[in-house]
Motif scaffolding. Structure first.
Motif, PDB file in Angstrom:
ATOM      1  N   ASN A   6       0.785  -1.214   0.191  1.00  0.00           N
ATOM      2  CA  ASN A   6      -0.081  -0.157   0.025  1.00  0.00           C
ATOM      3  C   ASN A   6       0.981   1.083   0.052  1.00  0.00           C
ATOM      4  OD1 ASN A   6      -2.229  -1.595   0.136  1.00  0.00           O
ATOM      5  ND2 ASN A   6      -2.241  -1.557   2.270  1.00  0.00           N
ATOM      6  N   TYR A   7       0.545   2.242  -0.946  1.00  0.00           N
ATOM      7  CA  TYR A   7       1.159   3.404  -0.868  1.00  0.00           C
ATOM      8  C   TYR A   7      -0.018   4.622  -0.505  1.00  0.00           C
ATOM      9  CZ  TYR A   7       5.473   2.148  -3.036  1.00  0.00           C
ATOM     10  OH  TYR A   7       6.620   1.630  -3.088  1.00  0.00           O
ATOM     11  N   THR A   8       0.498   5.470   0.521  1.00  0.00           N
ATOM     12  CA  THR A   8      -0.564   6.371   0.756  1.00  0.00           C
ATOM     13  C   THR A   8      -0.216   8.022   0.353  1.00  0.00           C
ATOM     14  OG1 THR A   8      -1.040   5.232   3.105  1.00  0.00           O
ATOM     15  CG2 THR A   8      -1.858   7.729   2.913  1.00  0.00           C
ATOM     16  N   VAL A  23      -8.271   1.199  -4.608  1.00  0.00           N
ATOM     17  CA  VAL A  23      -8.087   2.560  -3.947  1.00  0.00           C
ATOM     18  C   VAL A  23      -8.731   2.623  -2.971  1.00  0.00           C
ATOM     19  CG1 VAL A  23      -7.993   5.057  -4.449  1.00  0.00           C
ATOM     20  CG2 VAL A  23      -6.917   3.453  -6.127  1.00  0.00           C
ATOM     21  N   ARG A  24      -8.422   3.022  -1.823  1.00  0.00           N
ATOM     22  CA  ARG A  24      -9.478   3.287  -0.639  1.00  0.00           C
ATOM     23  C   ARG A  24      -9.228   4.846  -0.478  1.00  0.00           C
ATOM     24  NH1 ARG A  24     -11.598   0.813   3.637  1.00  0.00           N
ATOM     25  NH2 ARG A  24     -10.804  -1.086   3.129  1.00  0.00           N
ATOM     26  N   VAL A  33      -5.307   5.468  -0.247  1.00  0.00           N
ATOM     27  CA  VAL A  33      -4.481   4.457  -0.074  1.00  0.00           C
ATOM     28  C   VAL A  33      -4.504   3.378  -1.454  1.00  0.00           C
ATOM     29  CG1 VAL A  33      -3.830   2.220   1.146  1.00  0.00           C
ATOM     30  CG2 VAL A  33      -4.981   4.345   2.388  1.00  0.00           C
ATOM     31  N   VAL A  34      -3.543   3.555  -2.250  1.00  0.00           N
ATOM     32  CA  VAL A  34      -3.250   2.758  -3.366  1.00  0.00           C
ATOM     33  C   VAL A  34      -2.531   1.604  -3.156  1.00  0.00           C
ATOM     34  CG1 VAL A  34      -2.392   2.676  -5.663  1.00  0.00           C
ATOM     35  CG2 VAL A  34      -3.091   5.204  -4.486  1.00  0.00           C
ATOM     36  N   THR A  35      -3.480   0.579  -3.392  1.00  0.00           N
ATOM     37  CA  THR A  35      -2.901  -0.858  -3.209  1.00  0.00           C
ATOM     38  C   THR A  35      -2.328  -1.526  -4.718  1.00  0.00           C
ATOM     39  OG1 THR A  35      -4.570  -1.395  -1.614  1.00  0.00           O
ATOM     40  CG2 THR A  35      -3.392  -3.370  -2.632  1.00  0.00           C
TER      41      THR A  35
END
Length: 413
Positions: A2-4, A164-165, A178-180
């Motif tokens: 995950n990248y935020t 994407v959250r 939050v990109v998974t």
């Protein structure tokens, strides 16, 4: 992985995002109401009913499972047109979120899902994308449009965006995604290799390593407590629900967000510093919940040992460093030099063994004991170094005695 990232939606997009969150909250609560009603209807005894009220649902009515409630969404959209404004897969993931909580409750036996109050539902998920939604300085969200994003680090080559959250922070004034990302490869666990250290966590010193280095504990919450108290007092004097009250609550939320960011930044930098020092790290498996129940609960919560251990484990995995937790019982009451029991109260900050005369700081002795137990475990499991069947015996006594004689002297030197 995950990248935020921070995103900056305009005023119209913020209003739409907040409406989506409230719609998802309503769907979540309605699905939970169906679930609780079905369970309550099965509590009635066979020969008698409650005098007050009873949930009457036919006996042949099936359990409101995830697939059953998901299939009812198209019917609900015909009766409630505002549901159609939200992306269909976002509503489906909201139902999935409820049933994941329900299944987790069944496994652990406590923590029944609760209804979400206004403002408590702070995220929703876009589960899949046909194309990469990231385009330089914007991210394209379905039905929302292009939203400016601060892409402080690019997506690595070969990775694809899986989901994407969207997160709402500081009472809907700050937004994050939050990109998974995923890549079809298998990453093996890091083996035990290189230089090994043990770490001891405490309140006098946040972290003490077995090599003698230590890190002081920043008091994130206590340093901001007076200012936070002032902001909370100002909010308490405002009329609840008014615009001035809402502004005061945002200031309080912004202060809490700043404290949490500073703490997380410190934890990540400390974890990376440990990975620079060693390739094998052992830490105590602390009972974090038990520490927060004592008279030093506020200090333990401010230090956030549980968050640090989780972040340290993740950083070690990312950097190829072996990380393991060991039993913390008696690490500060045992001499790492001769393994004799040295009882001392919490107020005694120096370790002095009467058997062998070894003297050092209490936390340093505990860190050395953590290292001893960690190496003892990996030697017993046959994980130390690049071992072969002839190099490491079944008991590991030879290697452990060799480390006792040479390893501890090297660490002290």
């Amino acid at each position: 992985m995950n990248y935020t990232y921070r995103i900056y939606p305009n005023a119209a997009q913020q209003i739409e995002l907040l409406e989506w969150l409230e719609t998802c909250r309503g769907v979540y609560n309605y699905a939970l109401r169906e679930l609780k009603d079905w369970i309550a209807s099965r509590k009635c005894s066979v020969d008698r009913c409650s005098l007050e009220k009873e949930y009457i649902i036919p006996a042949d009515e099936p359990f409101p499972s995830y697939h059953r409630q998901q299939n009812n969404l198209p019917k609900a959209k015909k009766q409630l047109p505002h549901l159609g404004q939200v992306h269909s897969q976002v509503l489906q993931t909201t139902i999935r979120r409820l049933h994941d909580t329900w299944e987790a409750f069944q496994k652990r036996g406590h923590g029944f899902p609760r209804f979400k109050k206004f403002g408590q539902f702070k995220s929703f998920v876009f589960p899949q994308f046909k194309q990469n939604p990231l385009n330089g300085f914007t991210i394209k969200l379905p039905k929302i449009g292009d939203v400016p994003i601060k892409l402080h680090r690019p997506i690595p080559d070969g990775f694809k965006v899986k989901q994407v959250r969207v997160l709402s922070r500081v009472r809907g004034t700050q937004w994050y995604v939050v990109v998974t990302i995923e890549l079809d490869i298998s990453v093996p666990d890091a083996p035990v290799h290189g230089r090994a250290i043990g770490i001891d966590l405490g309140l006098e010193r946040f972290l003490t390593a077995s090599d003698g280095s230590f890190q002081e504990r920043p008091k994130f919450f206590k340093s901001m407590q007076s200012k936070l108290k002032l902001l909370q007092r100002r909010g308490a004097r405002k009329q609840k629900g008014s615009k001035n009250w809402e502004k005061a609550q945002r200031e309080v939320a912004r202060m809490h967000h700043r404290i949490a960011n500073r703490r997380r930044d410190f934890h990540l930098k400390t974890a990376h510093k440990l990975c620079d020092q060693a390739q094998t790290i052992f830490a105590e498996d602390l009972n974090v919940k038990g520490l927060t129940r004592g008279m030093l609960g506020k200090d333990c919560l401010d230090a956030a040992f549980g968050q640090f251990l989780s972040l340290a484990e993740w950083v070690c995995w990312k950097r190829g460093v072996y990380f393991a937790k060991i039993n913390p019982n008696g690490t500060s009451q045992t001499c790492p030099n001769c393994l004799a029991t040295v009882s001392k109260g919490l107020e005694v900050r120096e370790h002095h063994c009467l058997e062998c005369g070894y003297r050092t700081h209490r936390d340093h002795a505990a860190a050395e004991m953590v290292l001893y137990r960690g190496l003892e475990n990996v030697v017993a499991q046959g994980l130390w170094g690049k071992e072969t069947a002839c190099q490491v015996g079944l008991s590991g006594v030879y290697d452990l005695d060799k480390w006792r004689g040479a390893g501890m002297l090297a660490l002290r030197g």
